[in-house]
Design an enzyme around this catalytic site. Structure first.
Site, PDB file in Angstrom:
ATOM      1  CB  ILE A 137      -0.962  -0.008   1.207  1.00 18.41           C
ATOM      2  CG1 ILE A 137      -1.909  -1.204   1.134  1.00 18.41           C
ATOM      3  CG2 ILE A 137      -1.756   1.302   1.252  1.00 18.41           C
ATOM      4  CD1 ILE A 137      -2.751  -1.277  -0.119  1.00 18.41           C
ATOM      5  CB  CYS A 288      -8.969  -3.264   0.710  1.00 17.87           C
ATOM      6  SG  CYS A 288      -8.736  -4.976   1.247  1.00 17.87           S
ATOM      7  CG  HIS A 315      -9.075 -10.398   0.177  1.00 16.52           C
ATOM      8  ND1 HIS A 315      -7.722 -10.230  -0.040  1.00 16.52           N
ATOM      9  CD2 HIS A 315      -9.537  -9.200   0.626  1.00 16.52           C
ATOM     10  CE1 HIS A 315      -7.376  -8.990   0.268  1.00 16.52           C
ATOM     11  NE2 HIS A 315      -8.463  -8.347   0.670  1.00 16.52           N
ATOM     12  CB  THR A 346     -13.338 -10.746   6.478  1.00 12.22           C
ATOM     13  OG1 THR A 346     -13.251  -9.330   6.235  1.00 12.22           O
ATOM     14  CG2 THR A 346     -14.754 -11.198   6.146  1.00 12.22           C
TER      15      THR A 346
END
Length: 484
Positions: A137, A288, A315, A346
């Site tokens: 990132i 995200c 993912h 998650t």
């Protein structure tokens, strides 16, 4: 699905000539007025004539027709003759709006549409930004910041803070910025000043700062002050840990690129960025997946009401998984990421309620890590308060992506051939795959693609620009979702 009309040789040459005529006008607007142009969100910065034609053709994915350079060139010419202030202007939406207005006077239409922009001041003030960490990132944030500085000048990357990993550290960091296996080569030039520990990227001076403790850095000795520190390490995720950055000289605010814990505000730009107050020194940009699904969930809830739902994400694997089977403190994540689908938890579904309190207790979620390096998909399985027709839902979401104040967050596609790699580089938080939509009475299933690296990084930058007071105004003005 209808096929696209064949473009003949003469028609192609005409488009090429018009596109070549547009290039100096695009540069003139940017140089003189600090105006950046785009075609349905595709920025026209450093573009070739072929890039311009491709951007016009891209419009068919959204507006259901291909845009012509013959429509946008006259608009560009008029814009160059107007005294405009700093902004981002979408030529595609202006062309569509002019057609829909029924007006036969382009100048009058533009002056009415851009009334707030005519005669406005050109703003080039910059806010200093520091990246704390330089992983997946962090490097994408650097690329975007460098490009945004060239485009608008509102925020400026000044430094990168990492722990030194050997004598060749700065060269390896520069190389990782220059080359990316997923996102391709850096668009520009990169050089290293080893003696001064500086990376030069497209003329931007980026100071490499080697430190182990965020509280020990004096940024002011590098000429950095009132900076926004973007912590993309994920090491500290609560107020106490992130407050260490505020002990450094020259730091004004801190933004975390991970879900924040405790009382930290988790911001999904476009949804709850209006909750940011001047007194908020520490913020989180959520995850995200939370960014990918929250905008779509909001508009569906506002229109149809969501009773409850389940979010399942496929993912892409991340750096916290093992490349080959080995010990890992997390469940299942010790198995080879490139060979397995890995079922994991998650927190994104529950985290939605931090941006949208009305979803508290309404969503459950799981994730399956899959053997791809980037781009993920969220399946939103929703039970609604009202019945929803599939075509009506898709038409609504298409209009949201075209005209609403969430058009930078929500994109829309209606192609039977797209796969995950087609969304690498998407700047949107999420892209609705309309052909996969399933609806039966009050039961709705939506499929949302998202570039979990680049799309998320763009959401982070939007928050950075917002708290810096440097977010460019987008024209034509957006319509509130409730009006669609």
């Amino acid at each position: 699905m209808t096929s696209n009309a064949h473009i003949g040789h003469e028609d192609w040459n005409e488009r090429l000539e018009l596109a070549q005529e547009m290039i100096p006008l695009i540069h003139q607007l940017h140089r003189n007025n600090n105006v950046v142009t785009s075609i349905y969100g595709r920025l026209l910065i450093g573009v070739t004539d072929i890039d311009i034609i491709k951007a016009h053709r891209y419009a068919r994915r959204i507006a259901e027709r291909e845009l012509s350079t013959a429509e946008t060139l006259p608009i560009l010419k008029e814009l160059c003759s107007m005294n405009l202030g700093t902004a981002s202007i979408d030529l595609g939406r202006l062309a569509t709006g002019f057609e829909e207005s029924g007006s036969d006077n382009l100048r009058n239409y533009l002056e009415e549409t851009l009334v707030d922009l005519v005669g406005a001041a050109v703003d080039k003030e910059s806010t200093d930004v520091v990246l704390y960490g330089f992983g997946r990132i962090g490097r994408l944030l650097a690329r975007i910041l460098i490009a945004r500085e060239a485009a608008y000048g509102g925020v400026r990357l000044r430094a990168i803070v990492v722990r030194k990993k050997g004598d060749m550290d700065i060269f390896k960091r520069a190389s990782l910025l220059r080359r990316d296996s997923v996102h391709g080569a850096f668009n520009g030039t990169i050089a290293v000043d080893e003696e001064n520990e500086v990376i030069w990227a497209n003329g931007t001076k980026i100071q490499m700062i080697y430190a182990n403790d965020p509280a020990d850095i004096d940024y002011t000795k590098y000429g950095i002050d009132n900076a926004i520190v973007v912590d993309n390490t994920g090491v500290w995720r609560d107020r106490e840990g992130l407050s260490q950055h505020l002990q450094s000289k020259g730091v004004a605010r801190v933004l975390l690129t991970a879900p924040g814990k405790g009382d930290l505000k988790n911001i999904v730009y476009g949804i709850n960025h209006g909750d940011i107050e001047d007194s908020d020194q520490i913020l989180s940009a959520a995850s995200c997946t939370t960014n990918g699904i929250t905008p779509v969930l909001k508009v569906i809830n506002d229109r149809y009401g969501v009773v409850h739902g389940h979010v399942e994400t496929a993912h892409s694997f991340t750096n916290d998984q093992n490349l080959i089977d080995n010990f890992h403190k997390g469940d299942r994540r010790g198995r080879a990421a490139g060979l397995n689908m890995v079922l994991t938890e998650t927190g994104a579904a529950k985290a939605v309620s931090k941006a949208l309190p009305e979803f508290e207790g309404k969503l459950t979620g799981n994730a399956i890590r899959v053997p791809t390096p980037d781009v993920s998909m969220a399946v939103l399985n929703l039970e609604l308060e009202k019945e929803a027709d599939r075509d009506e839902v898709n038409d609504f979401l298409r209009n949201v992506s075209l005209h609403s104040d969430l058009r930078q967050q929500i994109s829309y596609i209606a192609s039977p051939e797209v796969v995950s790699s087609d969304f690498v580089g998407s700047t949107h938080a999420g892209v609705v795959d309309s052909l996969a939509t399933i609806s039966s009475g009050k039961h709705l299933v939506l499929y949302v693609w998202y570039d979990n690296e680049f799309g998320y990084s763009n959401q982070v930058i939007r928050i950075v620009e917002d708290i810096a007071g440097a977010r460019p105004v987008v024209y034509p003005k957006r319509v509130d979702v409730s009006e669609l």
